[in-house]
Design an enzyme around this catalytic site. Structure first.
Site, PDB file in Angstrom:
ATOM      1  N   LEU A  35       0.835  -1.252  -0.116  1.00 25.75           N
ATOM      2  CA  LEU A  35       0.087  -0.147   0.007  1.00 25.75           C
ATOM      3  C   LEU A  35       1.016   1.283   0.197  1.00 25.75           C
ATOM      4  O   LEU A  35       0.488   2.371  -0.639  1.00 25.75           O
ATOM      5  CB  LEU A  35      -0.781  -0.030   1.090  1.00 25.75           C
ATOM      6  N   GLY A  38       7.271   4.085   4.087  1.00 23.89           N
ATOM      7  CA  GLY A  38       7.420   5.624   4.696  1.00 23.89           C
ATOM      8  C   GLY A  38       8.777   5.299   5.169  1.00 23.89           C
ATOM      9  O   GLY A  38       9.649   4.508   4.832  1.00 23.89           O
ATOM     10  N   TYR A  40       9.626   4.837   8.152  1.00 18.28           N
ATOM     11  CA  TYR A  40       9.664   3.738   9.297  1.00 18.28           C
ATOM     12  C   TYR A  40       9.565   2.414   8.990  1.00 18.28           C
ATOM     13  O   TYR A  40       9.640   1.430   9.718  1.00 18.28           O
ATOM     14  CB  TYR A  40       8.778   4.077  10.353  1.00 18.28           C
ATOM     15  N   GLY A  41       8.889   2.159   7.581  1.00 19.42           N
ATOM     16  CA  GLY A  41       8.656   0.856   7.465  1.00 19.42           C
ATOM     17  C   GLY A  41       7.803   0.842   6.175  1.00 19.42           C
ATOM     18  O   GLY A  41       7.457   1.773   5.429  1.00 19.42           O
ATOM     19  N   VAL A  43       3.855  -0.959   4.367  1.00 14.73           N
ATOM     20  CA  VAL A  43       2.610  -1.242   4.785  1.00 14.73           C
ATOM     21  C   VAL A  43       1.962  -2.125   3.655  1.00 14.73           C
ATOM     22  O   VAL A  43       1.924  -1.681   2.451  1.00 14.73           O
ATOM     23  CB  VAL A  43       1.625   0.072   4.774  1.00 14.73           C
ATOM     24  N   LYS A  58       1.100  -3.089   8.698  1.00 12.84           N
ATOM     25  CA  LYS A  58       2.228  -2.243   8.849  1.00 12.84           C
ATOM     26  C   LYS A  58       3.538  -2.767   9.407  1.00 12.84           C
ATOM     27  O   LYS A  58       3.583  -2.957  10.804  1.00 12.84           O
ATOM     28  CB  LYS A  58       1.989  -0.789   9.844  1.00 12.84           C
ATOM     29  N   ASP A 150       2.260  15.325  12.706  1.00 12.85           N
ATOM     30  CA  ASP A 150       2.548  14.773  11.286  1.00 12.85           C
ATOM     31  C   ASP A 150       1.403  14.751  10.251  1.00 12.85           C
ATOM     32  O   ASP A 150       1.483  13.983   9.295  1.00 12.85           O
ATOM     33  CB  ASP A 150       3.276  13.349  11.397  1.00 12.85           C
TER      34      ASP A 150
HETATM   35  N1  ATP Z   1      -4.004   2.171   6.757  1.00 14.44           N
HETATM   36  C1  ATP Z   1      -3.331   2.349   5.640  1.00 14.44           C
HETATM   37  N2  ATP Z   1      -4.210   2.224   4.430  1.00 14.44           N
HETATM   38  C2  ATP Z   1      -3.864   2.625   3.085  1.00 14.44           C
HETATM   39  N3  ATP Z   1      -2.595   3.062   3.088  1.00 14.44           N
HETATM   40  C3  ATP Z   1      -1.824   3.125   3.777  1.00 14.44           C
HETATM   41  C4  ATP Z   1      -2.111   2.704   5.301  1.00 14.44           C
HETATM   42  N4  ATP Z   1      -1.079   3.081   6.323  1.00 14.44           N
HETATM   43  C5  ATP Z   1      -0.087   3.477   5.290  1.00 14.44           C
HETATM   44  N5  ATP Z   1      -0.605   3.642   3.862  1.00 14.44           N
HETATM   45  C6  ATP Z   1       0.399   3.953   3.099  1.00 14.44           C
HETATM   46  O1  ATP Z   1       1.679   3.807   3.392  1.00 14.44           O
HETATM   47  C7  ATP Z   1       2.286   5.173   3.228  1.00 14.44           C
HETATM   48  C8  ATP Z   1       3.388   4.976   4.352  1.00 14.44           C
HETATM   49  O2  ATP Z   1       2.584   4.681   5.617  1.00 14.44           O
HETATM   50  P1  ATP Z   1       3.089   5.496   7.070  1.00 14.44           P
HETATM   51  O3  ATP Z   1       2.930   6.999   6.641  1.00 14.44           O
HETATM   52  O4  ATP Z   1       2.173   4.785   8.039  1.00 14.44           O
HETATM   53  O5  ATP Z   1       4.481   4.952   7.090  1.00 14.44           O
HETATM   54  P2  ATP Z   1       5.704   5.911   7.993  1.00 14.44           P
HETATM   55  O6  ATP Z   1       6.880   5.052   7.840  1.00 14.44           O
HETATM   56  O7  ATP Z   1       5.303   5.918   9.351  1.00 14.44           O
HETATM   57  O8  ATP Z   1       5.659   7.124   7.061  1.00 14.44           O
HETATM   58  P3  ATP Z   1       6.508   8.452   7.238  1.00 14.44           P
HETATM   59  O9  ATP Z   1       7.691   8.497   6.833  1.00 14.44           O
HETATM   60  O10 ATP Z   1       5.269   9.557   6.903  1.00 14.44           O
HETATM   61  O11 ATP Z   1       6.540   8.589   8.838  1.00 14.44           O
HETATM   62  C9  ATP Z   1       1.279   6.062   3.291  1.00 14.44           C
HETATM   63  O12 ATP Z   1       1.719   7.280   2.835  1.00 14.44           O
HETATM   64  C10 ATP Z   1       0.262   5.497   2.590  1.00 14.44           C
HETATM   65  O13 ATP Z   1       0.399   5.432   1.365  1.00 14.44           O
END
Ligand code: ATP
Length: 370
Positions: A35, A38, A40-41, A43, A58, A150
């Site tokens: 999906l 980011g 941190y990981g 999804v 996630k 954020d």
């Molecule tokens: N619950 C969800 N449903 C659909 N898409 C999702 C979901 N969670 C995350 N995504 C997708 O995955 C991407 C990365 O998720 P997320 O922002 O939670 O990760 P992160 O590693 O914490 O990111 P960041 O670098 O912003 O801190 C999001 O931009 C979105 O496109």
């Protein structure tokens, strides 16, 4: 509030740490597709093999994620995201040899960033729908004692293509109101102006490094306040209306931001009082015209920016204020006409393309090519 919200969350983390199991993902889930990713990981969209329910899994790499930060994000999403426009965890969390994983509701239509980059200006109605939902979601989170910290298009997930239902996600930076965090400056208009001293400190640190000065520098600390989210909602509104950023970074050396700030300060002299009368807003707009990057924005939306994009954090309005600005125009009439014409031209062009394809098919059928 800060102490109790933070303590309650710590308590939940402590309890859940005792029931973290290890699991083999492929034994329990069909993983369908990525999906998003980011910093941190990643999804993944997955379906539970027995229950058949879709969910977003996630994955947090264990080598770069502490158990505490994983559990904090999971528990916050599980226990405090009880608003329909907040992405809620589903009560499933586990570890694998390489990852910590939790499941949350999946937005199946991408995120708001993909809409902004793929469309030439969203319609006002859709923008107001998004902002109304986010106003409710963020107000709810604040009422439970947390600040998201954020809010940006990549963290707003879509449950349908028309943004009738959107969900704010990614609670990795969320913290309790009143807690103190190290000020981190980053190059984006979403970064609040009150963090500017941290940019100065970064520069000073680089200068000292270059000069070979070993001396440690003290960190700058800020208190987590709901107004951090108000600022981000203001920047987000601008992004949705125009498809771009109002300036590069909210610091005094950024020309776009300086022009906005000058306009804002001048407005204090021109606007004698806050008003909800549209003709008064128009008069204020004429007396103190906004800088050029706001030329397509209506007096009503400018009045909303005066609530959310307030340089001084203590004077910034709450996300709830958005609700008072819904219903009226957020774009200038000329901009709306231009977008309508562009949309009609686009529709016409695709109709011509479709007719061309059909004619081609008929011609081939006539020639007995099928
Ligand atoms: N619950 C969800 N449903 C659909 N898409 C999702 C979901 N969670 C995350 N995504 C997708 O995955 C991407 C990365 O998720 P997320 O922002 O939670 O990760 P992160 O590693 O914490 O990111 P960041 O670098 O912003 O801190 C999001 O931009 C979105 O496109």
């Amino acid at each position: 509030m800060a102490v109790s919200a933070a303590q309650d969350l710590d308590e939940l983390c402590y309890l859940s740490a005792q029931s973290l199991n290890s699991l083999k993902v492929s034994e329990h889930y069909h993983v369908i597709k990525l999906l998003g990713e980011g910093s941190y990981g990643k999804v993944m969209l997955a379906v539970h093999k027995k229950r058949g329910s879709p969910m977003a899994l996630k994955f947090f790499p264990r080598e770069s994620t502490t158990l505490v930060s994983f559990l904090r994000e999971y528990n916050l999403s599980l226990s405090y995201c009880t608003h329909p426009s907040l992405t809620r965890a589903l009560g499933i969390f586990f570890s694998t040899p390489d990852y910590y994983v939790f499941a949350q509701q999946a937005g199946l239509y991408g995120d708001l960033y993909s809409v902004i980059v793929s469309e030439v200006g969203m319609e006002e109605e859709r923008i107001q729908r998004v902002m109304a939902q986010l106003s409710g979601a963020v107000t709810h989170l604040h009422s439970l004692g947390f600040v998201h910290r954020d809010i940006k298009p990549e963290n707003i997930f879509l449950c349908d293509s028309q943004c009738r239902w959107v969900k704010l996600g990614d609670f990795g930076l969320a913290r309790a109101i009143g807690s103190t965090v190290r000020a981190v400056w980053y190059e984006s208009p979403f970064c609040t102006p009150e963090v500017e001293p941290a940019k100065e400190a970064d520069k000073e640190w680089e200068r000292r490094q270059a000069a070979g000065i070993e001396e440690e520098m003290e960190d700058i600390w800020i208190t987590v306040e709901p107004c951090i989210d108000s600022w981000a909602l203001g920047v987000l509104t601008y992004c949705l209306l125009t498809g771009c950023f109002p300036w590069e970074e909210s610091t005094s050396d950024d020309r776009g931001y300086r022009r906005y700030k000058d306009w804002f300060e001048a407005g204090k002299e021109f606007n004698h009082a806050k008003t909800d009368c549209y003709s008064t807003m128009e008069a204020q707009h004429r007396d103190n015209p906004p800088p050029s990057q706001f030329s397509s924005i209506s007096p009503l939306a400018m009045a909303l920016f005066k609530e959310l994009l307030v340089p001084e954090p203590k004077q910034r309005g709450s996300p709830e204020e958005i609700l008072s600005y819904l219903g009226g125009p957020w774009l200038m009439d000329s901009e709306r006409d231009q977008r309508r014409r562009a949309e009609e031209a686009q529709k016409e062009a695709s109709k011509i393309r479709e007719t061309g394809v059909m004619e081609g098919e008929l011609l081939r059928e006539g020639k007995g090519e099928r």
